[in-house]
Design an enzyme around this catalytic site. Structure first.
Site, PDB file in Angstrom:
ATOM      1  N   LYS A  37       5.620 -39.461  47.341  1.00  0.00           N
ATOM      2  CA  LYS A  37       4.718 -40.075  46.357  1.00  0.00           C
ATOM      3  C   LYS A  37       5.163 -39.713  44.947  1.00  0.00           C
ATOM      4  CE  LYS A  37       1.634 -36.227  47.204  1.00  0.00           C
ATOM      5  NZ  LYS A  37       0.380 -35.734  46.712  1.00  0.00           N
ATOM      6  N   TYR A 269       7.559 -30.198  12.808  1.00  0.00           N
ATOM      7  CA  TYR A 269       6.168 -30.485  12.415  1.00  0.00           C
ATOM      8  C   TYR A 269       5.338 -29.214  12.278  1.00  0.00           C
ATOM      9  CZ  TYR A 269       6.784 -35.462  13.452  1.00  0.00           C
ATOM     10  OH  TYR A 269       7.194 -36.768  13.448  1.00  0.00           O
TER      11      TYR A 269
HETATM   12  C1  PLP Z   1      -2.082 -35.136  51.894  1.00  0.00           C
HETATM   13  C2  PLP Z   1      -0.845 -34.466  51.401  1.00  0.00           C
HETATM   14  N1  PLP Z   1       0.063 -34.017  52.292  1.00  0.00           N
HETATM   15  C3  PLP Z   1       1.203 -33.408  51.901  1.00  0.00           C
HETATM   16  C4  PLP Z   1       1.465 -33.178  50.568  1.00  0.00           C
HETATM   17  C5  PLP Z   1       2.735 -32.463  50.185  1.00  0.00           C
HETATM   18  O1  PLP Z   1       2.419 -31.260  49.514  1.00  0.00           O
HETATM   19  P1  PLP Z   1       3.544 -30.276  48.977  1.00  0.00           P
HETATM   20  O2  PLP Z   1       4.254 -31.030  47.895  1.00  0.00           O
HETATM   21  O3  PLP Z   1       2.787 -29.118  48.448  1.00  0.00           O
HETATM   22  O4  PLP Z   1       4.417 -29.950  50.099  1.00  0.00           O
HETATM   23  C6  PLP Z   1       0.548 -33.610  49.623  1.00  0.00           C
HETATM   24  C7  PLP Z   1       0.815 -33.369  48.208  1.00  0.00           C
HETATM   25  O5  PLP Z   1      -0.008 -33.023  47.424  1.00  0.00           O
HETATM   26  C8  PLP Z   1      -0.648 -34.260  50.042  1.00  0.00           C
HETATM   27  O6  PLP Z   1      -1.565 -34.691  49.181  1.00  0.00           O
END
Ligand code: PLP
Length: 377
Positions: A37, A269
């Site tokens: 993601k 700045y």
């Molecule tokens: C439902 C879910 N599973 C897995 C993950 C993967 O987590 P991580 O990046 O801490 O391994 C996330 C990330 O936030 C998540 O929301």
């Protein structure tokens, strides 16, 4: 022609090797889903997923239906789980992408059924659902006592498959926190109740990166790491589990201007930095619009001209000044701001009071991604 825009060099082979390390950590035969993601945590959704698919990763975790469609459009093979429920146009996009869907409630299920009815030529077969139960994160999902009834109804429906039952760990990166065991006890009890009802989802899953490397009992049938795949550590307690993981992203930007200034000169700045001695200032073409946070003003560091240099004054939108001391950087030289050869994302995040996740996903659209892949051995 020298490159003037910031560049994130992504080492796809390092990501593949990190995921192989995660596979070894989940030795019990759990399937592997890599969370890609947020543009694969800033590393590039499609190039990362494509390479991992080539190396046998069968599942990808995304946050939105749009990300699922992008993977499908690019022809990346494998299953795509959208990690939170979708509604309306997003649900239609998710169905059209033949994703696996996370659901929490009957309403989530109804939204997907309505979407399937509305999508012309929706993929054949039952919708594949993963029911999320809340065991302690309190973000998504009903408590097990209520989730059980939803699971029973999904299991009984011929147009739905209860492909998975899942939960999410709130504190798995803190090895002294008993929350993880309490959550897993609650999840186990939930699974046992489902089994008593005759409900046996194919996949039970709970483990993020921390769960994958440090909590074997969280592995179940599928693990869902994200950050560790990119070679970063979710928390200091986990360093010993991740010592051989390789950071896969190196952020560089070029020197646009070099000048010598006398002691007492105030820069950038707000004039929040005053040269303590005669020194050389290198103005580097990266700023907070690129994801180099303004919080690094007067504090951030980079590697430039074979030395560690510190940010001098306020980080600007497109440029940042570095105190190069008596070094002699040249226009066009590249400063390493993050990753191999420069500061680690974990250290920069800690300086900012944040986490590497925020830093990596905050890299801006102006940062050009360049991909590296080792030749096959
Ligand atoms: C439902 C879910 N599973 C897995 C993950 C993967 O987590 P991580 O990046 O801490 O391994 C996330 C990330 O936030 C998540 O929301």
């Amino acid at each position: 022609m020298p490159v003037v825009v910031p560049v994130a060099e992504i080492d796809l082979s390092a990501i593949v090797r990190n995921v192989r390390r995660l596979r070894r950590a989940a030795q019990g035969g759990a399937e592997m889903l890599v969370a890609v993601k947020a543009d694969a945590y800033g590393h590039g959704l499609v190039p990362v997923a494509r390479e991992l698919a080539r190396d046998g990763v069968g599942w990808f975790g995304v946050a939105t239906a749009h990300e699922a469609s992008e993977l499908r459009r690019a022809g990346v093979p494998g299953r795509v789980l959208i990690l939170s429920p979708t509604r309306g146009a997003d649900a239609r996009r998710a169905v059209a992408a033949d994703a696996d869907h996370t659901v929490c409630t009957d309403d989530d299920v109804a939204a997907l059924r309505a979407a399937r009815d509305a999508v012309p030529r929706a993929p054949d077969g039952p919708l594949r659902l993963h029911l999320k139960a809340d065991t302690g994160m309190a973000r998504l999902g009903l408590p097990p006592a209520h989730a059980r009834a939803v699971a029973d109804r999904i299991d009984a429906a011929s147009d739905l498959t209860l492909e998975g039952v899942c939960t999410h760990l709130a504190c798995a990166d803190d090895l002294d926190d008993a929350t993880t065991d309490r959550q897993l006890d609650a999840f186990d009890a939930f699974l046992a109740e489902l089994a008593r009802d005759g409900v046996r989802p194919r996949l039970r899953h709970a483990a993020n990166s921390a769960g994958t490397v440090a909590h074997p009992r969280a592995h179940y049938d599928l693990v869902r790491p994200g950050l560790a795949a990119f070679g970063c550590c979710p928390g200091a307690d986990l360093n010993r589990f991740l010592s051989d993981f390789e950071p896969a992203l190196r952020l560089t930007a070029s020197v646009a201007f070099v000048k010598r200034i006398p002691a007492g000169t105030k820069v950038s700045y707000g004039h929040r930095w005053t040269a303590p001695r005669d020194t050389t200032i290198a103005t580097v073409r990266i700023g907070y619009a690129d994801g180099f946070p303004r919080g690094l003003s007067n504090r951030g560091e980079a590697r430039l001209a074979d030395r560690t240099v510190r940010v001098a004054g306020t980080v600007c939108m497109d440029q940042t000044l570095f105190d190069a001391g008596d070094a002699t950087p040249q226009v066009g030289d590249r400063a390493v701001l993050l990753g191999p050869g420069g500061p680690r994302a974990e250290a920069v995040a800690s300086l900012l009071g944040t986490i590497p996740y925020e830093l990596l996903t905050g890299l801006g659209a102006r940062v050009t991604r360049r991909y590296r892949l080792d030749a096959p051995a």
